[in-house]
Motif scaffolding. Structure first.
Motif, PDB file in Angstrom:
ATOM      1  N   VAL A  42     -41.199  -3.062  32.699  1.00  0.00           N
ATOM      2  CA  VAL A  42     -40.437  -3.502  31.853  1.00  0.00           C
ATOM      3  C   VAL A  42     -40.042  -2.566  31.354  1.00  0.00           C
ATOM      4  O   VAL A  42     -39.320  -1.920  30.533  1.00  0.00           O
ATOM      5  N   ARG A  46     -36.503   1.650  30.196  1.00  0.00           N
ATOM      6  CA  ARG A  46     -36.772   1.804  28.810  1.00  0.00           C
ATOM      7  C   ARG A  46     -36.944   2.890  28.281  1.00  0.00           C
ATOM      8  O   ARG A  46     -36.462   3.730  28.098  1.00  0.00           O
ATOM      9  N   LEU A  53     -31.346  -0.550  34.794  1.00  0.00           N
ATOM     10  CA  LEU A  53     -32.745  -1.608  34.698  1.00  0.00           C
ATOM     11  C   LEU A  53     -33.286  -1.109  33.027  1.00  0.00           C
ATOM     12  O   LEU A  53     -34.082  -2.247  32.792  1.00  0.00           O
ATOM     13  N   LYS A  54     -32.452  -0.828  32.616  1.00  0.00           N
ATOM     14  CA  LYS A  54     -33.138  -0.687  31.160  1.00  0.00           C
ATOM     15  C   LYS A  54     -32.364  -1.271  30.410  1.00  0.00           C
ATOM     16  O   LYS A  54     -32.865  -2.238  29.354  1.00  0.00           O
ATOM     17  N   SER A  57     -33.856  -4.712  31.244  1.00  0.00           N
ATOM     18  CA  SER A  57     -35.736  -4.808  30.454  1.00  0.00           C
ATOM     19  C   SER A  57     -34.994  -5.189  29.053  1.00  0.00           C
ATOM     20  O   SER A  57     -35.547  -6.725  28.532  1.00  0.00           O
ATOM     21  N   GLN A  58     -33.807  -4.657  28.933  1.00  0.00           N
ATOM     22  CA  GLN A  58     -33.836  -5.400  27.129  1.00  0.00           C
ATOM     23  C   GLN A  58     -33.131  -6.528  27.398  1.00  0.00           C
ATOM     24  O   GLN A  58     -33.644  -7.354  26.158  1.00  0.00           O
ATOM     25  N   TYR A  60     -34.630  -8.780  29.536  1.00  0.00           N
ATOM     26  CA  TYR A  60     -35.355  -9.498  29.475  1.00  0.00           C
ATOM     27  C   TYR A  60     -36.380  -9.782  28.041  1.00  0.00           C
ATOM     28  O   TYR A  60     -37.103 -10.980  27.745  1.00  0.00           O
ATOM     29  N   VAL A  61     -36.413  -8.872  27.158  1.00  0.00           N
ATOM     30  CA  VAL A  61     -37.270  -8.956  26.325  1.00  0.00           C
ATOM     31  C   VAL A  61     -36.650  -9.819  24.953  1.00  0.00           C
ATOM     32  O   VAL A  61     -37.610 -10.341  24.299  1.00  0.00           O
ATOM     33  N   ALA A 110     -42.915  -9.505  27.824  1.00  0.00           N
ATOM     34  CA  ALA A 110     -42.049  -9.065  27.003  1.00  0.00           C
ATOM     35  C   ALA A 110     -42.510  -8.535  25.797  1.00  0.00           C
ATOM     36  O   ALA A 110     -42.025  -7.267  25.234  1.00  0.00           O
ATOM     37  N   SER A 113     -44.991  -4.748  27.065  1.00  0.00           N
ATOM     38  CA  SER A 113     -43.471  -3.933  27.363  1.00  0.00           C
ATOM     39  C   SER A 113     -43.414  -3.361  26.004  1.00  0.00           C
ATOM     40  O   SER A 113     -42.918  -2.454  25.317  1.00  0.00           O
TER      41      SER A 113
END
Length: 259
Positions: A42, A46, A53-54, A57-58, A60-61, A110, A113
């Protein structure tokens, strides 16, 4: 209603709960190992600014850091089987323990990462460029320059995450996982001595947390030993520099009236 308090129950409950300690530690350890893998995957988009994908991942976190772990447990326990049915996977016979591990792994990923990003970002960019200028490969730069310094930075934060995970496992009983807190509920219901049950459980969690704090402190000191050594070596040089500056001061060079 709970019966009259009896301290003897506290001491008798502790061994019974400790017999389920391995399940609690298994949830913590396995979720952290999986969380490290998830966190690295993840964090990479970033750190390297991979457009789509960035953003993923944001999201998700933000979700796993911004929602209670209890809700995440319910979502995984009740929602994951429905998703698996779409690909013809029947999870009805799966042990509930694996749903707990999956939840804590996603939650840990999360946070890990962000720990990875902060640790790598704390390393001076000039050191990386210097390593590359002397011919180090990307792998050598990472293992010899970035990783040792990043670990020293993230160990205190990671220790908080581990201890937090240990305490959060107490919620796994809500989906049926029989770990220490689940056992405490069984003992409390059977004896009606709930106060003694929770005191015994608190003592176990407290002792384990203190042991983990001590171990991480030793690890942190080990990783920072080079900084301590450098500070000790620099101290005599500072004192010597002060003496030289004092002896060269104008007050002493013009007649010695400074003393």
């Amino acid at each position: 209603m709970s019966r009259e308090f009896n301290i003897d129950y506290v001491f008798s409950f502790i061994p019974k709960m400790l017999s389920y300690l391995h399940i609690t530690l298994f949830i913590v350890a396995s979720s952290l190992v999986l969380g490290l893998i998830i966190g690295l995957l993840v964090a990479l988009p970033r750190m390297y600014n991979i457009p789509f994908l960035k953003r993923v991942s944001q999201v998700y976190v933000s979700f796993f850091r911004g929602t209670p772990i209890l809700i995440q447990l319910f979502l995984v326990y009740y929602g994951l089987p429905e998703l698996l049915k779409l690909v013809d996977i029947n999870s009805s016979r799966w042990d509930v323990l694996w749903f707990a591990v999956a939840t804590y792994a996603l939650n840990s990923g999360a946070f890990i990462s962000e720990i990875i990003r902060s640790g790598v970002g704390a390393v001076d960019r000039g050191q990386i460029e210097a390593a590359q200028s002397v011919g180090m490969s990307g792998y050598q730069t990472f293992t010899r320059i970035i990783l040792p310094q990043a670990l020293a930075v993230v160990v205190p934060v990671f220790s908080n995450l581990v201890i937090g995970n240990l305490k959060d496992t107490s919620l796994a009983f809500t989906i049926g996982a029989m770990e220490m807190t689940g056992k405490s509920q069984t003992l409390g219901s059977a004896t009606q001595h709930f106060v003694e049950t929770y005191i015994a459980l608190s003592l176990i969690y407290l002792v384990i947390s203190l042991i983990l704090q001590k171990l991480f402190k030793v690890l942190e000191n080990t990783l920072l030993r080079h900084e301590h050594r450098d500070s000790v070596q620099k101290e005599p040089a500072k004192r010597k520099g002060f003496v030289v500056r004092y002896l060269r001061s104008p007050r002493l060079s013009k007649g010695g009236k400074g003393i």
